[in-house]
Write an enzyme that holds these catalytic residues in place. Structure first.
Site, PDB file in Angstrom:
ATOM      1  N   ASP A  61      -4.167   5.755  -2.469  1.00 16.18           N
ATOM      2  CA  ASP A  61      -2.773   5.194  -2.116  1.00 16.18           C
ATOM      3  C   ASP A  61      -2.331   4.218  -3.200  1.00 16.18           C
ATOM      4  O   ASP A  61      -3.108   3.897  -3.982  1.00 16.18           O
ATOM      5  CB  ASP A  61      -2.872   4.789  -0.508  1.00 16.18           C
ATOM      6  CG  ASP A  61      -3.888   3.476  -0.498  1.00 16.18           C
ATOM      7  OD1 ASP A  61      -4.739   3.253  -1.368  1.00 16.18           O
ATOM      8  OD2 ASP A  61      -4.138   3.176   0.687  1.00 16.18           O
ATOM      9  N   ASP A  88      -7.389   1.205  -2.031  1.00 13.15           N
ATOM     10  CA  ASP A  88      -8.544   0.740  -1.058  1.00 13.15           C
ATOM     11  C   ASP A  88      -9.026   2.245  -0.496  1.00 13.15           C
ATOM     12  O   ASP A  88      -9.643   2.106   0.436  1.00 13.15           O
ATOM     13  CB  ASP A  88      -8.295  -0.134  -0.250  1.00 13.15           C
ATOM     14  CG  ASP A  88      -6.951  -0.442   0.713  1.00 13.15           C
ATOM     15  OD1 ASP A  88      -6.032   0.728   0.674  1.00 13.15           O
ATOM     16  OD2 ASP A  88      -6.674  -0.901   1.674  1.00 13.15           O
ATOM     17  N   SER A 144       0.898  -1.266  -0.188  1.00 12.66           N
ATOM     18  CA  SER A 144       0.105   0.065   0.110  1.00 12.66           C
ATOM     19  C   SER A 144       1.005   1.341   0.027  1.00 12.66           C
ATOM     20  O   SER A 144       1.453   1.672  -0.914  1.00 12.66           O
ATOM     21  CB  SER A 144      -1.163  -0.018   1.328  1.00 12.66           C
ATOM     22  OG  SER A 144      -1.829   1.031   1.052  1.00 12.66           O
ATOM     23  N   ASP A 155      -2.703   0.742  -3.177  1.00 15.12           N
ATOM     24  CA  ASP A 155      -3.504  -0.330  -3.773  1.00 15.12           C
ATOM     25  C   ASP A 155      -4.937   0.203  -3.822  1.00 15.12           C
ATOM     26  O   ASP A 155      -5.864  -0.705  -3.897  1.00 15.12           O
ATOM     27  CB  ASP A 155      -3.398  -1.471  -2.716  1.00 15.12           C
ATOM     28  CG  ASP A 155      -3.806  -0.997  -1.310  1.00 15.12           C
ATOM     29  OD1 ASP A 155      -3.526  -0.116  -0.958  1.00 15.12           O
ATOM     30  OD2 ASP A 155      -4.086  -2.044  -0.697  1.00 15.12           O
TER      31      ASP A 155
END
Length: 497
Positions: free
Chosen positions: A278, A282, A133, A280
């Site tokens: 960010d 999410d 992340s 990834d």
């Protein structure tokens, strides 16, 4: 530290490995420094342990309590982010799962929410996203979910996976698993698009900063869908191409310096909205038409309002760090307020228990009942452009009333130098005990004095305490109490992080 010896060797017939310590397991996921506490040999063990444990549960599902497992496929989905180390770690993890006798669906390069979606869509036993992340470039990790995209935490299966991976005492699979590559994102994209009515969209100009992470390809597909629907949305793409070297810095919009590029692009292009992700994706971060960063707690209130306008009387889940605005919005729109300890495993379980349509955290995680109770970074910005279109208001107009009515400090982090977190928390409770506040220990310590409140909680991963303060429309009171508590923390050896 074991060496990475999984690339050219098959361990299918090998079940006994030397025990090792794997300290990259955290409360909710696995994160480690490459070459220190995470490498391909460790990823192999984690994949094999994860698959073995899920497969054993699947095979023992012969009573009513676990009968739903019998409807699943004996397969695990896996994807990885754009970091240079992610593909190798993914392949080692896949090898471990195949050697455990479980079929694997490789989704290719993905964001975490794509794994959440695919786990339920393909009726898999579980899913893994290889990602670090927003962590530094020399880190990586694995996020795990079980059936129906349910989270796995240290108290609910993660510790068992760690113990088996560390022991290296695996069972022998009757047959090796099969690997299938399924990189088509169409089902995921189509599902995300169901959250909005494209016919309601009005002309808007957006700046979208993908941070050179995994978001770019998904953003492209969503823009294509919007265009096909005739939606008058113009998008300026920033730091768009996936690049594991992160030429524009690690994608973490929580860092003040990382917001500048998005803010400047909004102003230069006279955009209606800025969006940043960010690594990834999410988490979704929003900037108004003036380039001002919108604190996550106000986004929770805004999205709660959007859902309650669509689904009257539904439950909304929120975390206890900052609550005044969210509770006021839910009450005003006749929803049901359900508070939960922060952290995705807690929020998701409370949402399932209450049937909540939406859940939000001030950390920019947003959860949706119709997305398998999982968090998504793509759904929030789509909902936001729909809300801007329906109301005819700018983002600043939508949230300015929230901010004025319930100003907050934003989350402040403090390193602990002389006392542990529990000592600090107990001492501050004693400090304010004579004022008779309403107390909650749901997540750290929350003290509510009526016109202002604060939450002080320990970090799960670092020697930090995290402080949030808010007031009811009194900016001067907020500033006074913020300064008071900061000075008190300093006197206890807690210094700003």
């Amino acid at each position: 530290m074991p060496t990475s010896d999984t690339n050219n060797a098959s361990y299918a017939t090998q079940t006994q490995f030397a025990p090792i310590n794997i300290d990259s397991f955290k409360a909710y996921d696995i994160r480690g420094e490459l070459g220190v506490n995470l490498d391909e040999a460790i990823a192999y063990r984690i994949g094999r342990a994860f698959a073995q444990i899920l497969f054993e549960r699947y095979n023992s599902a012969d009573n009513d309590a676990t009968a739903e497992l019998k409807n699943l496929k004996s397969a695990i989905v896996i994807g990885s982010d754009i970091r240079h180390s992610s593909e190798q770690l993914k392949q080692a993890t896949i090898k471990g799962m195949l050697d455990a006798g479980v079929d694997v669906i490789d989704l290719g390069m993905t964001g975490t929410e794509e794994v959440y979606f695919a786990t339920s869509y393909y009726q898999a036993l579980g899913g893994i996203e290889v990602t670090a992340s927003h962590n530094p470039i020399n880190y990586n990790g694995l996020k795990l979910v079980k059936e129906h995209s349910k989270p796995i935490s240290a108290d609910d299966g993660l510790a068992e996976i760690q113990a088996l991976a560390e022991s290296g005492q695996f069972t022998t699979a009757n047959t090796l698993g099969n690997l299938q590559l399924l990189t088509d994102k169409s089902a995921y994209i189509n599902h995300v698009m169901t959250f909005i009515d494209t016919d309601k969209l009005k002309p808007l100009k957006l700046v979208i900063n993908s941070g050179n992470g995994s978001a770019g390809p998904v953003v492209d597909l969503l823009i294509e869908k919007l265009a096909q629907a005739g939606a008058p949305i113009e998008v300026i793409k920033l730091h768009h191409a996936p690049d594991g070297s992160f030429p524009n810095g690690i994608p973490n919009p929580m860092i003040l310096a990382n917001r500048t590029a998005t803010q400047q692009a909004v102003l230069e292009n006279k955009a209606d909205l800025g969006i940043a992700f960010d690594g990834d994706f999410d988490r979704c971060f929003l900037f108004d038409e003036y380039g001002e960063f919108i604190d996550g707690s106000y986004v929770v209130g805004m999205l709660a309002q959007a859902f309650l306008n669509k689904y009257a009387g539904e439950s909304i889940v929120y975390d206890p760090r900052v609550i005044y605005n969210t509770e006021a919005v839910i009450h005003e729109h006749n929803g049901k307020a359900v508070i939960s300890k922060s952290g995705h495993s807690f929020i998701k379980q409370v949402m399932r228990d209450s049937g909540a349509v939406y859940g939000g955290e001030m950390s920019a995680h947003h959860y949706f009942r119709d997305f398998f109770y999982c968090d998504s970074g793509m759904i929030p910005w789509l909902l936001t452009i729909e809300l801007l279109s329906i109301t005819g208001k700018t983002l600043s107009e939508l949230v300015s009333g929230y901010i004025a009515a319930y100003p907050s400090s934003g989350e402040m982090n403090f390193h602990l130098t002389t006392h542990d977190a529990q000592t600090i928390i107990s001492a501050i409770e004693e400090k304010f005990s004579t004022e008779n506040p309403t107390k909650s220990m749901l997540d750290g310590l929350s003290l509510n004095f009526g016109e202002w409140r604060f939450n002080l909680r320990a970090s799960n991963t670092e020697p930090l305490v995290r402080l949030n303060i808010e007031s009811r429309g009194d900016e001067d009171l907020l500033q006074t109490k913020t300064q008071e508590i900061q000075q008190w923390l300093a006197s206890k050896g807690a210094v700003p992080a």
